[in-house]
Design an enzyme around this catalytic site. Structure first.
Site, PDB file in Angstrom:
ATOM      1  N   GLU A  74       4.581   4.929   4.183  1.00 14.14           N
ATOM      2  CA  GLU A  74       4.047   6.201   4.671  1.00 14.14           C
ATOM      3  C   GLU A  74       5.206   7.138   4.986  1.00 14.14           C
ATOM      4  O   GLU A  74       6.102   6.785   5.751  1.00 14.14           O
ATOM      5  CB  GLU A  74       3.184   6.000   5.919  1.00 14.14           C
ATOM      6  CG  GLU A  74       2.679   7.270   6.569  1.00 14.14           C
ATOM      7  CD  GLU A  74       1.938   8.177   5.596  1.00 14.14           C
ATOM      8  OE1 GLU A  74       2.285   9.370   5.519  1.00 14.14           O
ATOM      9  OE2 GLU A  74       1.014   7.685   4.909  1.00 14.14           O
TER      10      GLU A  74
ATOM     11  N   ASP B 160     -11.896   9.589  -3.497  1.00 13.92           N
ATOM     12  CA  ASP B 160     -13.147  10.350  -3.520  1.00 13.92           C
ATOM     13  C   ASP B 160     -13.052  11.458  -4.556  1.00 13.92           C
ATOM     14  O   ASP B 160     -14.030  12.169  -4.794  1.00 13.92           O
ATOM     15  CB  ASP B 160     -13.414  10.975  -2.145  1.00 13.92           C
ATOM     16  CG  ASP B 160     -12.391  12.046  -1.827  1.00 13.92           C
ATOM     17  OD1 ASP B 160     -11.179  11.730  -1.831  1.00 13.92           O
ATOM     18  OD2 ASP B 160     -12.773  13.202  -1.594  1.00 13.92           O
TER      19      ASP B 160
ATOM     20  N   LYS C 175      -3.471  20.769  -9.705  1.00  9.94           N
ATOM     21  CA  LYS C 175      -2.935  21.729 -10.671  1.00  9.94           C
ATOM     22  C   LYS C 175      -2.160  21.003 -11.774  1.00  9.94           C
ATOM     23  O   LYS C 175      -1.416  20.061 -11.517  1.00  9.94           O
ATOM     24  CB  LYS C 175      -2.027  22.734  -9.968  1.00  9.94           C
ATOM     25  CG  LYS C 175      -2.759  23.606  -8.960  1.00  9.94           C
ATOM     26  CD  LYS C 175      -1.836  24.601  -8.300  1.00  9.94           C
ATOM     27  CE  LYS C 175      -2.608  25.465  -7.294  1.00  9.94           C
ATOM     28  NZ  LYS C 175      -1.734  26.447  -6.606  1.00  9.94           N
TER      29      LYS C 175
ATOM     30  N   ASP D 241      -2.899  11.921  -2.805  1.00 13.06           N
ATOM     31  CA  ASP D 241      -2.983  13.354  -3.059  1.00 13.06           C
ATOM     32  C   ASP D 241      -3.324  13.563  -4.535  1.00 13.06           C
ATOM     33  O   ASP D 241      -2.600  13.083  -5.405  1.00 13.06           O
ATOM     34  CB  ASP D 241      -1.641  14.012  -2.725  1.00 13.06           C
ATOM     35  CG  ASP D 241      -1.713  15.530  -2.688  1.00 13.06           C
ATOM     36  OD1 ASP D 241      -2.516  16.117  -3.444  1.00 13.06           O
ATOM     37  OD2 ASP D 241      -0.969  16.136  -1.893  1.00 13.06           O
TER      38      ASP D 241
ATOM     39  N   THR E  41     -10.638   2.897   4.504  1.00 17.92           N
ATOM     40  CA  THR E  41      -9.609   3.725   5.121  1.00 17.92           C
ATOM     41  C   THR E  41     -10.303   4.771   5.992  1.00 17.92           C
ATOM     42  O   THR E  41     -11.532   4.933   5.955  1.00 17.92           O
ATOM     43  CB  THR E  41      -8.764   4.455   4.062  1.00 17.92           C
ATOM     44  OG1 THR E  41      -9.532   5.519   3.495  1.00 17.92           O
ATOM     45  CG2 THR E  41      -8.321   3.505   2.958  1.00 17.92           C
ATOM     46  N   GLU E  42      -9.511   5.508   6.755  1.00 18.59           N
ATOM     47  CA  GLU E  42     -10.085   6.590   7.564  1.00 18.59           C
ATOM     48  C   GLU E  42     -10.750   7.635   6.685  1.00 18.59           C
ATOM     49  O   GLU E  42     -11.853   8.119   6.983  1.00 18.59           O
ATOM     50  CB  GLU E  42      -8.993   7.251   8.418  1.00 18.59           C
ATOM     51  CG  GLU E  42      -8.456   6.375   9.545  1.00 18.59           C
ATOM     52  CD  GLU E  42      -7.315   5.469   9.114  1.00 18.59           C
ATOM     53  OE1 GLU E  42      -6.756   4.776   9.979  1.00 18.59           O
ATOM     54  OE2 GLU E  42      -6.995   5.443   7.901  1.00 18.59           O
ATOM     55  N   TYR E  43     -10.084   8.011   5.586  1.00 22.69           N
ATOM     56  CA  TYR E  43     -10.655   8.994   4.671  1.00 22.69           C
ATOM     57  C   TYR E  43     -11.945   8.483   4.052  1.00 22.69           C
ATOM     58  O   TYR E  43     -12.910   9.230   3.866  1.00 22.69           O
ATOM     59  CB  TYR E  43      -9.660   9.331   3.562  1.00 22.69           C
ATOM     60  CG  TYR E  43      -8.607  10.333   3.950  1.00 22.69           C
ATOM     61  CD1 TYR E  43      -8.946  11.632   4.319  1.00 22.69           C
ATOM     62  CD2 TYR E  43      -7.264   9.996   3.940  1.00 22.69           C
ATOM     63  CE1 TYR E  43      -7.981  12.561   4.667  1.00 22.69           C
ATOM     64  CE2 TYR E  43      -6.286  10.909   4.294  1.00 22.69           C
ATOM     65  CZ  TYR E  43      -6.650  12.189   4.659  1.00 22.69           C
ATOM     66  OH  TYR E  43      -5.684  13.101   5.004  1.00 22.69           O
ATOM     67  N   GLU E  44     -11.957   7.220   3.719  1.00 24.77           N
ATOM     68  CA  GLU E  44     -13.140   6.628   3.096  1.00 24.77           C
ATOM     69  C   GLU E  44     -14.344   6.713   4.015  1.00 24.77           C
ATOM     70  O   GLU E  44     -15.459   7.058   3.590  1.00 24.77           O
ATOM     71  CB  GLU E  44     -12.847   5.176   2.728  1.00 24.77           C
ATOM     72  CG  GLU E  44     -13.936   4.495   1.923  1.00 24.77           C
ATOM     73  CD  GLU E  44     -13.502   3.124   1.443  1.00 24.77           C
ATOM     74  OE1 GLU E  44     -14.367   2.398   0.906  1.00 24.77           O
ATOM     75  OE2 GLU E  44     -12.317   2.763   1.593  1.00 24.77           O
TER      76      GLU E  44
ATOM     77  N   GLU F 288       0.852  -1.190   0.000  1.00 22.23           N
ATOM     78  CA  GLU F 288       0.000   0.000   0.000  1.00 22.23           C
ATOM     79  C   GLU F 288       0.885   1.235   0.000  1.00 22.23           C
ATOM     80  O   GLU F 288       1.761   1.386   0.858  1.00 22.23           O
ATOM     81  CB  GLU F 288      -0.923   0.034   1.215  1.00 22.23           C
ATOM     82  CG  GLU F 288      -1.844   1.256   1.210  1.00 22.23           C
ATOM     83  CD  GLU F 288      -2.641   1.428   2.504  1.00 22.23           C
ATOM     84  OE1 GLU F 288      -3.617   2.188   2.483  1.00 22.23           O
ATOM     85  OE2 GLU F 288      -2.265   0.814   3.529  1.00 22.23           O
TER      86      GLU F 288
END
Length: 212
Positions: free
Chosen positions: A69, A154, A122, A118, A191-194, A44
């Site tokens: 990470e 997302d 731009k 991320d 995941t936490e973001y999910e 991952e």
């Protein structure tokens, strides 16, 4: 969002070398030596706080997992998640994916996960996106023949960009899902973001792409 500095992070990482091995690049080509079983290796990129990799390690004892990470202030939380999961098939690496071929040998990895990377929206930052062609070249090198990338995000723009990037690179799209949670996939590990974004009603996109 900038993470709060944790001055004790270096010591904590060093004290947990059983989970975060020292001199990770020295295991290039020999990652299986760190695990009890010579099982398929899944990696991952961008492990964050570790909810996904800890969940996957528990759900899939038949695989070995390595999570990359860069942020020390974040990886310490991932260490705690791995400890709580009480599994032996997970290792973490304090590094990013810029030079992933320095960590893994040719054909050493069976599957790659890109979770909520991320988006670098731009145009001038396109080369920093983890699905840009120079990254794909590195992934193809370390993955086994017909190796797979699983992307979750997302961000619609990053998702669309990635699907096109995979296709241009000659990869075969195994799955393109515009609303992952509508599928009610029982094997999906969030995941936490999910959890955060889906809780707000935002769709989660998932793509599986395979190198030919």
């Amino acid at each position: 969002m900038r993470m709060r500095n944790k001055p004790w992070a270096d010591d904590y990482i060093r004290d947990n070398s059983d989970i975060v091995p020292k001199n990770a690049s020295s295991y290039k080509g020999e990652w299986k030596k760190l695990f009890a079983n010579a099982q398929p290796l899944h990696v991952e990129i961008g492990t964050g706080k570790g909810q996904f990799i800890a969940g996957m390690g528990k759900q899939h004892p038949e695989y070995n997992f390595v999570g990359l990470e860069l942020a020390k202030s974040v990886i310490v939380t991932a260490i705690e998640k791995v400890k709580t999961a009480e599994v032996e098939n997970i290792r973490l690496v304090n590094a990013d994916a810029q030079n992933i071929t320095e960590l893994f040998a040719e054909n050493e990895v069976d599957k790659l996960y890109l979770n909520f990377s991320d988006p670098w929206p731009k145009n001038r930052h396109e080369k920093r996106r983890l699905t840009y062609k120079t990254f794909l070249e590195q992934y193809k090198q370390i993955l086994v023949p017909n190796g797979e990338i699983v992307l979750k995000t997302d961000n619609q723009h990053l998702f669309e960009y990635s699907v096109v990037s995979f296709s241009k690179f000659g990869m075969e799209l195994q799955e393109v899902t515009l609303d992952l949670h509508a599928m009610e996939d029982p094997l999906n590990v969030m995941t936490e973001y999910e959890e955060k974004f889906s809780g707000k009603g935002q769709p989660i996109y998932r793509c599986r792409a395979q190198f030919k």
